[in-house]
Design a protein around this motif. Structure first.
Motif, PDB file in Angstrom:
ATOM      1  N   ARG A  47      -8.553  76.499  18.271  1.00  0.00           N
ATOM      2  CA  ARG A  47      -9.414  77.602  18.686  1.00  0.00           C
ATOM      3  C   ARG A  47      -9.671  78.464  17.454  1.00  0.00           C
ATOM      4  NH1 ARG A  47      -5.846  80.327  22.528  1.00  0.00           N
ATOM      5  NH2 ARG A  47      -7.241  79.600  24.141  1.00  0.00           N
ATOM      6  N   ARG A  66      -9.285  88.169  26.361  1.00  0.00           N
ATOM      7  CA  ARG A  66      -8.838  86.788  26.145  1.00  0.00           C
ATOM      8  C   ARG A  66      -9.083  85.926  27.379  1.00  0.00           C
ATOM      9  NH1 ARG A  66      -3.076  87.061  22.876  1.00  0.00           N
ATOM     10  NH2 ARG A  66      -3.900  88.140  21.063  1.00  0.00           N
ATOM     11  N   ASP A  80      -1.871  75.321  25.865  1.00  0.00           N
ATOM     12  CA  ASP A  80      -2.623  76.263  25.048  1.00  0.00           C
ATOM     13  C   ASP A  80      -2.343  76.039  23.563  1.00  0.00           C
ATOM     14  OD1 ASP A  80      -4.536  78.282  24.891  1.00  0.00           O
ATOM     15  OD2 ASP A  80      -3.034  79.863  24.777  1.00  0.00           O
ATOM     16  N   GLU A  81      -2.241  74.769  23.174  1.00  0.00           N
ATOM     17  CA  GLU A  81      -1.956  74.395  21.785  1.00  0.00           C
ATOM     18  C   GLU A  81      -3.198  73.825  21.110  1.00  0.00           C
ATOM     19  OE1 GLU A  81       1.201  74.421  20.237  1.00  0.00           O
ATOM     20  OE2 GLU A  81       2.191  75.310  21.965  1.00  0.00           O
ATOM     21  N   ASP A 106     -11.339  82.679  27.428  1.00  0.00           N
ATOM     22  CA  ASP A 106     -10.801  81.411  27.922  1.00  0.00           C
ATOM     23  C   ASP A 106     -11.646  80.856  29.068  1.00  0.00           C
ATOM     24  OD1 ASP A 106      -8.720  81.357  26.097  1.00  0.00           O
ATOM     25  OD2 ASP A 106      -7.260  82.236  27.480  1.00  0.00           O
ATOM     26  N   GLN A 162      -6.798  75.131  34.547  1.00  0.00           N
ATOM     27  CA  GLN A 162      -6.738  76.332  33.712  1.00  0.00           C
ATOM     28  C   GLN A 162      -7.728  77.385  34.217  1.00  0.00           C
ATOM     29  OE1 GLN A 162      -3.837  75.050  32.375  1.00  0.00           O
ATOM     30  NE2 GLN A 162      -4.341  76.379  30.665  1.00  0.00           N
ATOM     31  N   GLN A 212      -3.238  72.253  28.420  1.00  0.00           N
ATOM     32  CA  GLN A 212      -2.329  72.933  29.351  1.00  0.00           C
ATOM     33  C   GLN A 212      -1.371  73.872  28.623  1.00  0.00           C
ATOM     34  OE1 GLN A 212       1.483  71.176  31.208  1.00  0.00           O
ATOM     35  NE2 GLN A 212      -0.191  70.558  32.557  1.00  0.00           N
TER      36      GLN A 212
END
Length: 171
Positions: free
Chosen positions: A74, A87, A70-71, A91, A154, A68
Protein backbone atom coordinates in the motif's frame (compact mmCIF):
# COMPACT_ATOMS: atom_id res chain seq x y z
CA UNK A 1 -23.00 -12.64 8.75
CA UNK A 2 -20.24 -13.08 11.30
CA UNK A 3 -20.08 -16.84 10.60
CA UNK A 4 -19.73 -16.10 6.87
CA UNK A 5 -16.84 -13.70 7.53
CA UNK A 6 -15.14 -16.13 9.90
CA UNK A 7 -15.48 -18.98 7.38
CA UNK A 8 -13.85 -16.93 4.62
CA UNK A 9 -11.07 -15.87 6.99
CA UNK A 10 -10.48 -19.43 8.18
CA UNK A 11 -10.33 -20.92 4.68
CA UNK A 12 -7.93 -18.24 3.44
CA UNK A 13 -5.78 -18.51 6.55
CA UNK A 14 -5.50 -22.29 6.11
CA UNK A 15 -4.79 -21.93 2.38
CA UNK A 16 -2.11 -19.33 3.05
CA UNK A 17 -0.44 -21.40 5.74
CA UNK A 18 -0.54 -24.53 3.60
CA UNK A 19 0.99 -22.85 0.57
CA UNK A 20 3.66 -21.20 2.71
CA UNK A 21 5.20 -24.65 3.05
CA UNK A 22 5.77 -24.46 -0.70
CA UNK A 23 8.62 -22.05 0.10
CA UNK A 24 10.63 -24.87 1.67
CA UNK A 25 10.03 -27.11 -1.33
CA UNK A 26 11.09 -24.24 -3.62
CA UNK A 27 14.28 -23.71 -1.66
CA UNK A 28 15.16 -27.40 -1.82
CA UNK A 29 14.37 -27.56 -5.54
CA UNK A 30 16.51 -24.48 -6.20
CA UNK A 31 19.37 -26.05 -4.25
CA UNK A 32 18.93 -29.15 -6.39
CA UNK A 33 19.12 -27.07 -9.57
CA UNK A 34 22.30 -25.31 -8.44
CA UNK A 35 23.99 -28.49 -7.21
CA UNK A 36 23.08 -30.52 -10.29
CA UNK A 37 24.25 -27.81 -12.65
CA UNK A 38 27.41 -26.61 -10.92
CA UNK A 39 28.61 -29.81 -9.25
CA UNK A 40 27.50 -32.45 -11.71
CA UNK A 41 27.23 -30.34 -14.89
CA UNK A 42 23.68 -31.53 -15.45
CA UNK A 43 20.66 -29.28 -15.82
CA UNK A 44 17.07 -30.38 -15.33
CA UNK A 45 14.16 -28.48 -16.86
CA UNK A 46 11.58 -30.13 -14.59
CA UNK A 47 13.35 -29.00 -11.42
CA UNK A 48 13.77 -25.46 -12.78
CA UNK A 49 10.08 -25.34 -13.66
CA UNK A 50 9.19 -26.67 -10.20
CA UNK A 51 10.84 -23.59 -8.69
CA UNK A 52 8.97 -21.24 -11.03
CA UNK A 53 5.64 -23.04 -10.47
CA UNK A 54 6.18 -22.98 -6.71
CA UNK A 55 6.87 -19.28 -6.81
CA UNK A 56 3.68 -18.68 -8.80
CA UNK A 57 1.64 -20.83 -6.40
CA UNK A 58 2.91 -18.93 -3.38
CA UNK A 59 1.89 -15.60 -4.89
CA UNK A 60 -1.45 -16.84 -6.20
CA UNK A 61 -2.64 -18.88 -3.26
CA UNK A 62 -1.31 -16.78 -0.37
CA UNK A 63 -2.60 -13.43 -1.67
CA UNK A 64 -5.93 -13.61 0.15
CA UNK A 65 -4.15 -14.44 3.42
CA UNK A 66 -1.86 -11.45 2.90
CA UNK A 67 -4.91 -9.22 2.33
CA UNK A 68 -6.55 -10.63 5.46
CA UNK A 69 -3.48 -9.89 7.58
CA UNK A 70 -3.23 -6.36 6.12
CA UNK A 71 0.31 -7.15 4.93
CA UNK A 72 -0.31 -6.17 1.30
CA UNK A 73 1.50 -3.40 -0.54
CA UNK A 74 0.00 0.00 0.00
CA UNK A 75 1.18 3.55 -0.60
CA UNK A 76 1.64 4.71 2.98
CA UNK A 77 2.28 8.40 2.31
CA UNK A 78 -1.20 9.45 3.42
CA UNK A 79 -2.46 6.32 5.08
CA UNK A 80 0.01 6.30 7.99
CA UNK A 81 -0.78 9.90 8.91
CA UNK A 82 -4.55 9.53 8.58
CA UNK A 83 -6.98 9.19 11.46
CA UNK A 84 -8.56 5.73 11.98
CA UNK A 85 -11.87 6.86 10.43
CA UNK A 86 -10.08 8.11 7.30
CA UNK A 87 -8.14 4.84 7.12
CA UNK A 88 -11.41 2.90 7.17
CA UNK A 89 -12.71 5.03 4.28
CA UNK A 90 -9.47 4.52 2.31
CA UNK A 91 -9.61 0.78 2.96
CA UNK A 92 -13.27 0.57 1.98
CA UNK A 93 -12.70 2.56 -1.21
CA UNK A 94 -9.70 0.43 -2.17
CA UNK A 95 -11.63 -2.79 -1.60
CA UNK A 96 -14.78 -1.70 -3.44
CA UNK A 97 -13.09 0.18 -6.30
CA UNK A 98 -10.04 -2.01 -6.89
CA UNK A 99 -9.85 -5.38 -5.13
CA UNK A 100 -13.37 -6.66 -5.77
CA UNK A 101 -13.64 -5.54 -9.43
CA UNK A 102 -10.15 -6.78 -10.33
CA UNK A 103 -10.79 -10.14 -8.65
CA UNK A 104 -14.03 -10.39 -10.61
CA UNK A 105 -12.34 -9.63 -13.94
CA UNK A 106 -9.55 -12.11 -13.25
CA UNK A 107 -12.09 -14.79 -12.29
CA UNK A 108 -14.18 -14.06 -15.40
CA UNK A 109 -11.29 -14.31 -17.87
CA UNK A 110 -9.30 -16.82 -15.85
CA UNK A 111 -12.15 -19.34 -15.91
CA UNK A 112 -12.03 -19.87 -19.69
CA UNK A 113 -8.23 -19.72 -19.67
CA UNK A 114 -8.00 -22.44 -17.02
CA UNK A 115 -10.87 -24.50 -18.47
CA UNK A 116 -9.16 -24.65 -21.86
CA UNK A 117 -5.94 -25.71 -20.19
CA UNK A 118 -7.72 -28.40 -18.15
CA UNK A 119 -9.53 -29.69 -21.25
CA UNK A 120 -6.18 -30.23 -22.94
CA UNK A 121 -4.35 -31.36 -19.78
CA UNK A 122 -1.75 -28.78 -20.73
CA UNK A 123 1.83 -29.54 -19.86
CA UNK A 124 5.13 -27.81 -20.31
CA UNK A 125 6.24 -26.81 -23.80
CA UNK A 126 9.80 -27.66 -22.86
CA UNK A 127 11.16 -31.16 -23.39
CA UNK A 128 11.54 -32.75 -19.96
CA UNK A 129 9.34 -30.11 -18.32
CA UNK A 130 6.53 -30.61 -15.83
CA UNK A 131 3.16 -31.86 -16.98
CA UNK A 132 0.80 -29.98 -14.67
CA UNK A 133 0.63 -26.54 -16.26
CA UNK A 134 -3.17 -26.86 -16.23
CA UNK A 135 -3.09 -27.06 -12.43
CA UNK A 136 -1.08 -23.86 -12.24
CA UNK A 137 -3.57 -22.12 -14.52
CA UNK A 138 -6.39 -23.42 -12.33
CA UNK A 139 -4.71 -21.69 -9.40
CA UNK A 140 -5.44 -18.37 -11.15
CA UNK A 141 -9.16 -18.98 -10.63
CA UNK A 142 -8.56 -20.02 -7.01
CA UNK A 143 -6.58 -16.81 -6.56
CA UNK A 144 -9.37 -14.65 -7.95
CA UNK A 145 -12.09 -16.34 -5.89
CA UNK A 146 -10.10 -16.35 -2.65
CA UNK A 147 -9.03 -12.71 -3.01
CA UNK A 148 -12.56 -11.70 -4.01
CA UNK A 149 -14.07 -13.45 -1.01
CA UNK A 150 -11.41 -12.03 1.31
CA UNK A 151 -12.08 -8.58 -0.15
CA UNK A 152 -15.76 -9.09 0.62
CA UNK A 153 -14.90 -10.22 4.14
CA UNK A 154 -12.68 -7.18 4.70
CA UNK A 155 -15.41 -4.91 3.30
CA UNK A 156 -18.03 -6.36 5.63
CA UNK A 157 -15.69 -5.87 8.59
CA UNK A 158 -15.30 -2.18 7.75
CA UNK A 159 -18.97 -1.35 7.29
CA UNK A 160 -20.20 0.51 10.38
CA UNK A 161 -22.63 -1.29 12.61
CA UNK A 162 -21.14 -4.71 12.06
CA UNK A 163 -19.42 -6.26 15.03
CA UNK A 164 -15.67 -6.43 14.51
CA UNK A 165 -14.49 -9.84 13.39
CA UNK A 166 -11.82 -11.67 15.32
CA UNK A 167 -8.39 -10.37 14.24
CA UNK A 168 -6.26 -12.64 12.09
CA UNK A 169 -3.93 -14.90 14.02
CA UNK A 170 -0.19 -14.55 13.78
CA UNK A 171 1.55 -17.19 11.68
Amino acid sequence: MRAFIQTIDLVNRLLGRAVSWCLIAMMLAQMGVVISRHVFGYGTVALQEAVVFGHALVFLLASAWVLQRDEHVRVDILYDRAAPGVRRIIDLAALVLFVLPVAGVIAWYGWDYAAHSFANLEGSRQPGGLGGVFLLKGAIVVFAVSVGLQGLSQTLKIIPGLPPARPAEAP
